[in-house]
Enzyme design. Structure first.
Site, PDB file in Angstrom:
ATOM      1  N   GLN A  81       0.824  -1.199   0.000  1.00  0.00           N
ATOM      2  CA  GLN A  81       0.000   0.000   0.000  1.00  0.00           C
ATOM      3  C   GLN A  81       0.865   1.258   0.000  1.00  0.00           C
ATOM      4  O   GLN A  81       2.065   1.207   0.275  1.00  0.00           O
ATOM      5  CB  GLN A  81      -0.920   0.011   1.228  1.00  0.00           C
ATOM      6  CG  GLN A  81      -0.180  -0.095   2.547  1.00  0.00           C
ATOM      7  CD  GLN A  81      -1.050  -0.567   3.675  1.00  0.00           C
ATOM      8  OE1 GLN A  81      -2.267  -0.597   3.599  1.00  0.00           O
ATOM      9  NE2 GLN A  81      -0.432  -0.958   4.780  1.00  0.00           N
ATOM     10  N   HIS A  94     -10.721   4.245  19.040  1.00  0.00           N
ATOM     11  CA  HIS A  94     -10.006   3.124  19.655  1.00  0.00           C
ATOM     12  C   HIS A  94     -10.536   2.771  21.043  1.00  0.00           C
ATOM     13  O   HIS A  94     -10.509   1.592  21.428  1.00  0.00           O
ATOM     14  CB  HIS A  94      -8.507   3.427  19.682  1.00  0.00           C
ATOM     15  CG  HIS A  94      -7.890   3.395  18.317  1.00  0.00           C
ATOM     16  ND1 HIS A  94      -7.613   4.548  17.603  1.00  0.00           N
ATOM     17  CD2 HIS A  94      -7.543   2.352  17.508  1.00  0.00           C
ATOM     18  CE1 HIS A  94      -7.113   4.216  16.428  1.00  0.00           C
ATOM     19  NE2 HIS A  94      -7.055   2.896  16.340  1.00  0.00           N
ATOM     20  N   ASP A 147      -1.097   0.515  13.561  1.00  0.00           N
ATOM     21  CA  ASP A 147      -0.671   1.802  14.132  1.00  0.00           C
ATOM     22  C   ASP A 147      -0.380   1.708  15.621  1.00  0.00           C
ATOM     23  O   ASP A 147       0.162   2.647  16.209  1.00  0.00           O
ATOM     24  CB  ASP A 147      -1.726   2.885  13.873  1.00  0.00           C
ATOM     25  CG  ASP A 147      -3.128   2.443  14.265  1.00  0.00           C
ATOM     26  OD1 ASP A 147      -3.284   1.706  15.253  1.00  0.00           O
ATOM     27  OD2 ASP A 147      -4.090   2.837  13.561  1.00  0.00           O
ATOM     28  N   ASP A 184      -0.383  -8.055  11.595  1.00  0.00           N
ATOM     29  CA  ASP A 184      -0.636  -7.055  10.561  1.00  0.00           C
ATOM     30  C   ASP A 184       0.221  -7.395   9.354  1.00  0.00           C
ATOM     31  O   ASP A 184       1.417  -7.681   9.499  1.00  0.00           O
ATOM     32  CB  ASP A 184      -0.314  -5.649  11.071  1.00  0.00           C
ATOM     33  CG  ASP A 184      -0.791  -4.565  10.116  1.00  0.00           C
ATOM     34  OD1 ASP A 184      -1.831  -3.956  10.394  1.00  0.00           O
ATOM     35  OD2 ASP A 184      -0.124  -4.329   9.085  1.00  0.00           O
ATOM     36  N   ASP A 239      -0.261 -12.340   6.526  1.00  0.00           N
ATOM     37  CA  ASP A 239      -1.666 -12.262   6.136  1.00  0.00           C
ATOM     38  C   ASP A 239      -2.516 -12.859   7.248  1.00  0.00           C
ATOM     39  O   ASP A 239      -2.325 -14.016   7.647  1.00  0.00           O
ATOM     40  CB  ASP A 239      -1.873 -13.027   4.833  1.00  0.00           C
ATOM     41  CG  ASP A 239      -3.311 -12.936   4.347  1.00  0.00           C
ATOM     42  OD1 ASP A 239      -4.163 -13.636   4.924  1.00  0.00           O
ATOM     43  OD2 ASP A 239      -3.573 -12.183   3.403  1.00  0.00           O
ATOM     44  N   ALA A 240      -3.470 -12.067   7.769  1.00  0.00           N
ATOM     45  CA  ALA A 240      -4.262 -12.492   8.920  1.00  0.00           C
ATOM     46  C   ALA A 240      -5.081 -13.741   8.633  1.00  0.00           C
ATOM     47  O   ALA A 240      -5.251 -14.598   9.511  1.00  0.00           O
ATOM     48  CB  ALA A 240      -5.180 -11.350   9.367  1.00  0.00           C
ATOM     49  N   ASP A 295      -9.323  -5.065  13.674  1.00  0.00           N
ATOM     50  CA  ASP A 295      -9.294  -3.676  13.203  1.00  0.00           C
ATOM     51  C   ASP A 295      -8.756  -3.622  11.779  1.00  0.00           C
ATOM     52  O   ASP A 295      -7.767  -2.945  11.492  1.00  0.00           O
ATOM     53  CB  ASP A 295      -8.421  -2.838  14.153  1.00  0.00           C
ATOM     54  CG  ASP A 295      -8.539  -1.351  13.887  1.00  0.00           C
ATOM     55  OD1 ASP A 295      -9.508  -0.937  13.232  1.00  0.00           O
ATOM     56  OD2 ASP A 295      -7.650  -0.594  14.325  1.00  0.00           O
TER      57      ASP A 295
END
Length: 504
Positions: free
Chosen positions: A241, A271, A295, A315, A349-350, A367
């Site tokens: 990305q 959050h 983040d 992530d 990769d989740a 999230d």
């Protein structure tokens, strides 16, 4: 003479290889740029491939009307392909926020590039038809064409986008296209009409693209500042990305592929609403799993609980988690959460990680980015929640960010309905975040969600444990008669595209 003829043939066949490689690169850049700016990568790539192949057909058809000065025409087209394909990203970035109808401009670039590439192959075959046997000519031309396409498709995701980015990649291949034109202008000087004119055109085009290539970072920064309307303090291309961080006074905003992820002015509302309902109601909170959340803000909130022993964060993007681990400003915002000995960060990769993992968790915080394309939509699918079920206990509390119930009610309730197919007790709730508007979540469990607060933290900035109020929805935030999101239908992505398309 034979050696000269052989070298002439090889040179033109090598040109076929370059044409195929560069042409496919321009097509892939247009697809990536369209998905970056417009979303829904499958639709954008599908349309662009269709337009590109159609335009190649148009170019091939038009080639039959060219009868004279074939070699000259070939060199001129090579220059045009290099210029139009090379500047495509620069022009499209600048036009994205300045023209009302961006997509026609995008497809015009794709059509022109495809049409010119489609012209080149028949021209080459006409040039070589008297020098090579027909069966050898066809097999050689198509062999070089397909090899070039294969090389482009491999290099684009693995090397070019991570190394050069979406602006420099087409400029680099534009320079290659024009280099071929320059070489042909000098090497075949005696066989060309007006070789001096071709030399001047090709050298001028090369120098123009070279200047754009050298200053591409400044051009990208300028176009992105114009796009975001804010001061860009960090920008980077990861393999997955485009990461852009902006600053306006003391407000920091993160954009991933042009989509706002948070504003530091109000991210605490999001959050706290994401984390604390599940953490306050869960029977145990020793082992917590965070999927997404690169983040570190969700981890920051979880670390406020002393009973937490271990947090696993999964992530996909290592560039993202490293930035929020190492950057001083981001460390200040997430309270240096990634440096805690309780936190384990896994870049994978989740979907695959959940499928392979055997450990059970007390609380799972999900999230992920919104389901704007099919690769993200799979993370909201029935099949994913089936895999998730395997790493839960009977008492596990799960919370999922579920986009806006106001702007995208069908998407919101589709996610809720899909989760409910696996976890029998779900409660949807929402919170107002000024940067986003009304934003939604879904709390899920195998046990009834009775809103009982097992543990409570003092001094939260936003969440006041009045969960019942957050789970009330007005009429304009409801939707029914929705399908479950499965991998084989990805209905959620269609809902999302339809609803957010109206907002944009």
């Amino acid at each position: 003479m034979d050696k000269k003829r052989i070298s002439f043939e090889l040179l033109l066949l090598f040109s076929v290889f370059v044409i195929a490689t560069c042409g496919l690169i321009y097509e892939l850049v247009a697809g990536a740029l369209a998905s970056y700016l417009l979303g829904d990568s499958v639709k954008q790539f599908s349309f662009i491939i269709g337009v590109y192949l159609f335009s190649m057909g148009v170019g091939s058809y038009l080639a039959k009307f060219i009868h004279k000065d074939l070699l000259n025409k070939f060199v001129e087209i090579e220059i045009l392909v290099g210029v139009i394909g090379g500047i495509s990203s620069v022009v499209l970035f600048f036009l994205f926020n300045t023209v009302h109808h961006f997509e026609p401009v995008l497809y015009l670039f794709v059509f022109l590039t495809g049409c010119l590439v489609g012209l080149e192959i028949p021209l080459l075959m006409n040039i070589l038809k008297d020098k090579v046997a027909f069966k050898d000519l066809v097999s050689n031309v198509f062999a070089f064409d397909y090899i070039g396409a294969l090389l482009a498709s491999i290099l684009f995701p693995l090397v070019l986008i991570p190394s050069l980015g979406i602006i420099r990649t087409p400029l680099f291949f534009g320079l290659i296209n024009i280099s071929i034109a320059i070489f042909l202008s000098f090497y075949l000087e005696r066989e060309l009409k007006h070789p001096i004119t071709l030399k001047i055109k090709s050298i001028f085009a090369f120098l123009s693209l070279l200047i754009l290539f050298i200053f591409s970072d400044r051009l990208l920064a300028f176009s992105e500042e114009k796009m975001y309307g804010e001061n860009i303090i960090y920008a980077n291309n990861s393999p997955y990305q485009r990461i852009v961080l902006t600053r306006n006074n003391q407000d920091f905003r993160l954009y991933l592929n042009n989509n706002l992820q948070f504003s530091s002015a109000d991210e605490y509302r999001y959050h706290e609403a994401l984390v604390h309902p599940a953490m306050s109601m869960a029977k145990n909170i020793s082992n917590v799993l965070v999927l997404g959340g690169g983040d570190g803000f969700a981890v920051r909130e979880i670390l406020k609980y002393k009973d937490v022993k271990h947090i696993t964060l999964v992530d996909l993007d290592g560039e993202m988690t490293n930035f929020f681990r190492d950057n001083e400003t981001m460390k200040r915002l997430n309270l240096n959460s990634f440096s805690s000995p309780k936190v384990e960060v896994i870049n994978k990769d989740a979907y695959i990680w959940v499928k392979e993992n055997k450990k059970k968790y007390d609380v799972i915080i999900i999230d992920f980015p919104d389901p704007s394309n099919y690769s993200l939509g799979k993370l909201y699918s029935l099949q994913f929640y089936k895999e998730l079920e395997k790493i839960t206990t009977n008492d596990t509390k799960i919370v999922v960010q579920t986009t806006s119930p106001y702007f995208a009610p069908k998407s919101f309730w589709c996610i809720d309905k899909t989760i409910n197919q696996i976890f029998p007790f779900t409660t949807a709730y929402h919170s107002y975040v000024p940067s986003f508007g009304e934003w939604g979540f879904c709390l899920a469990s195998f046990q009834p969600i009775d809103n009982e607060v097992v543990r409570k933290l003092p001094n939260l900035k936003f969440y006041d444990y009045n969960f019942k109020q957050m789970s009330y929805f007005s009429k304009d935030m409801k939707a029914d008669n929705l399908e479950v999101n499965r991998l084989d239908n990805q209905i959620l992505v269609r809902y999302f595209d339809e609803e957010w398309g109206k907002v944009q």
